[in-house]
Write a protein that holds these residues in place. Structure first.
Motif: not given
Ligand SMILES: *[C@@H]1O[C@H](CO)[C@@H](O)[C@H](O)[C@H]1NC(C)=O
Ligand SMILES: *[C@@H]1O[C@H](CO)[C@@H](O)[C@H](O)[C@H]1NC(C)=O
Ligand SMILES: *[C@@H]1O[C@H](CO)[C@@H](O)[C@H](O)[C@H]1NC(C)=O
Ligand SMILES: *[C@@H]1O[C@H](CO)[C@@H](O)[C@H](O)[C@H]1NC(C)=O
Ligand SMILES: *[C@@H]1O[C@H](CO)[C@@H](O)[C@H](O)[C@H]1NC(C)=O
Ligand SMILES: *[C@@H]1O[C@H](CO)[C@@H](O)[C@H](O)[C@H]1NC(C)=O
Ligand SMILES: *[C@@H]1O[C@H](CO)[C@@H](O)[C@H](O)[C@H]1NC(C)=O
Ligand SMILES: *[C@@H]1O[C@H](CO)[C@@H](O)[C@H](O)[C@H]1NC(C)=O
Length: 426
Positions: A154, A178, A180
């Motif tokens: 990520q 971050t 996903g």
């Protein structure tokens, strides 16, 4: 996020007799001597490549193919002069400095300490401590390329090169956010921010890591290891083919293979060939409210028979920078005079392009009109650059034109207004 990886200690077989760790105090200098640090197999090299006259890149490349294809670099935005040096200091610092000793780049080390450096056969350059615990590795700081066994966590990102020959950070971004979601974006140059997402896995809340595995599959996994999305896949063996995945300067993420030996499986040519790519048609994917689209302003994008996007200029226009097809197009003629007494309506005419559009840059729209009416209303309007006519609808387009594309799914036609004596540059 730094993660710790135990290195496999490679057996010193016949092919790696000359292989040595990079010891503390070692350095390489950018010059014509081409000195490098090789991986045990010799397949990857770490060192300087001359990109332009007097301009060097500190890089890692495939070393056994004539193309010397670069997979990583330290100073892509800032080519350095001859005489620049990369040095592994006695205290473990790893730095690139110019001939005056000015620091250009440095590896961000973790706390484990550094005892040696090594160019591995995976294409990863590592700095490790005496227990072979990695302190820094090039795989954690990819530029535009991923290699088999490399992962992207990520906040990991690939930024495309500016053009085929200019390695500076360019127009596109491929990132595992971050949140996903794995996505491709246009970049809002000259700022560093992402602008328009033209591809994504829609995995907000679940995407954890992108894996490029040894068999040549690239996929997104969740934290529990389950596969959420196959990004690209490949049916050739890693023992017979070199492989790399790259976010290219045209915004397409491509998986390439190159035979290691002549007469390999499937009889592939000794060159990089595309195995898979995303998105399938970038020309149609990028429709942004600000920005130029997949190509530059005033140009149009079309997929070639090789599935590569091409950027071209309308008749009467020419490319701004002949070395960069994505730099946009400029008219070869003076704009129409807007004075009431000298409208020049009779000095302009239209070039017709079927299945062509520049979406989102309209400033006027008329429906239930004929094509002749549409042509006349554009001709009479000194602001009208292009009119689009489709199914009885007429749109007048703003300058500069953006999101240009030619595709059989577009329909209708573009009417491009040019000065009759279009060869004359005013
Ligand atoms: C260094 O590499 C360049 C480009 O591949 C080549 O032209 C040159 O001869 C090489 N120099 C040496 C000393 O090997
Ligand atoms: C690593 O180990 C070698 C051999 O045991 C030793 O000479 C060297 O000083 C060590 N390096 C560091 C940085 O601890
Ligand atoms: C590189 O250094 C490490 C740590 O000192 C050592 O274990 C390994 O054998 C060395 N490898 C080579 C090829 O010298
Ligand atoms: C290497 O780093 C690891 C992790 O911090 C540590 O446990 C180990 O003692 C270090 N090895 C040496 C020889 O310093
Ligand atoms: C590469 O492109 C960037 C952005 O346009 C430019 O600033 C830079 O000078 C170019 N580099 C080379 C070597 O042409
Ligand atoms: C793994 O994680 C994904 C996404 O968070 C979830 O959909 C799936 O059910 C999980 N699988 C297992 C076996 O826990
Ligand atoms: C790579 O991933 C593919 C697809 O999940 C799987 O079939 C293959 O076994 C994996 N290869 C390795 C070496 O893990
Ligand atoms: C000028 O326009 C004509 C069509 O009207 C076209 O055939 C010709 O190629 C154009 N010339 C230039 C230099 O763009």
């Amino acid at each position: 996020m730094l993660f710790v990886l135990l290195l496999f200690l490679l057996p010193l077989s016949a092919t790696s007799q000359t292989y040595r760790n990079v010891t503390l105090g070692s350095s390489l200098t950018a010059n014509n001597a081409n000195s490098t640090w090789l991986s045990p197999s010799g397949e990857f090299a770490f060192g300087f490549q001359q990109i332009i006259q007097g301009g060097y890149l500190l890089a890692i490349w495939f070393n056994k193919i004539p193309e010397r294809t670069i997979v990583w670099s330290a100073n892509r935005d800032n080519l350095i002069q001859e005489g620049s040096k990369v040095q592994l200091f006695a205290d473990g610092r790893f730095e690139l400095s110019d001939p005056r000793g000015q620091r250009i780049w440095a590896a961000t080390l973790s706390r484990v300490g550094v005892a040696y450096g090594a160019m591995l056969d995976t294409g990863n350059f590592v700095l490790a401590n005496n227990s072979s615990v990695v302190s820094w590795q090039s795989f954690d700081e990819p530029t535009d390329t991923l290699l088999p066994t490399q992962t992207m966590n990520q906040d990991g990102r690939l930024v495309s090169s500016f053009s085929k020959t200019n390695y500076s950070r360019g127009r596109f971004l491929f990132t595992l956010q971050t949140d996903g979601n794995l996505a491709s974006y246009t970049r809002n140059l000259p700022m560093d921010d992402a602008s328009f997402a033209y591809w994504s896995t829609q995995t907000m809340g679940s995407g954890f890591q992108v894996i490029f595995n040894q068999s040549g599959y690239i996929f997104l996994v969740a934290k529990n290891g389950s596969v959420l999305n196959f990004v690209a896949s490949n049916a050739v063996s890693t023992s017979q083919f070199y492989q790399r995945a790259i976010l290219e300067y045209d915004g397409v993420f491509r998986l390439y293979v190159y035979p290691k030996y002549a007469h390999s499986e499937g009889g592939r040519a000794m060159a990089w060939s595309t195995m898979d790519f995303i998105p399938s048609n970038i020309c149609m994917r990028i429709t942004q409210s600000t920005g130029s689209g997949a190509c530059g302003f005033n140009s149009f994008c079309s997929l070639g028979t090789d599935q590569m996007p091409n950027c071209d200029c309308p008749v009467g226009y020419s490319v701004v920078d002949p070395n960069d097809r994505m730099s946009g197009c400029k008219p070869n003629f003076a704009a129409q005079n807007c004075d009431e007494e000298a409208r020049e309506t009779d000095l302009f005419s239209f070039i017709e392009m079927p299945n062509t559009d520049w979406p989102l840059s309209d400033y006027a729209y008329f429906h239930q009109v004929t094509e002749d009416w549409c042509r006349q209303v554009c001709l009479d309007d000194c602001f009208c650059t292009v009119a689009i006519y489709r199914d009885g609808n007429c749109w007048k387009k703003k300058y500069p034109l953006s999101n240009g594309r030619v595709d059989s799914n577009v329909g209708g036609k573009a009417l491009i207004k040019i000065r009759n004596n279009n060869a004359t540059v005013y």
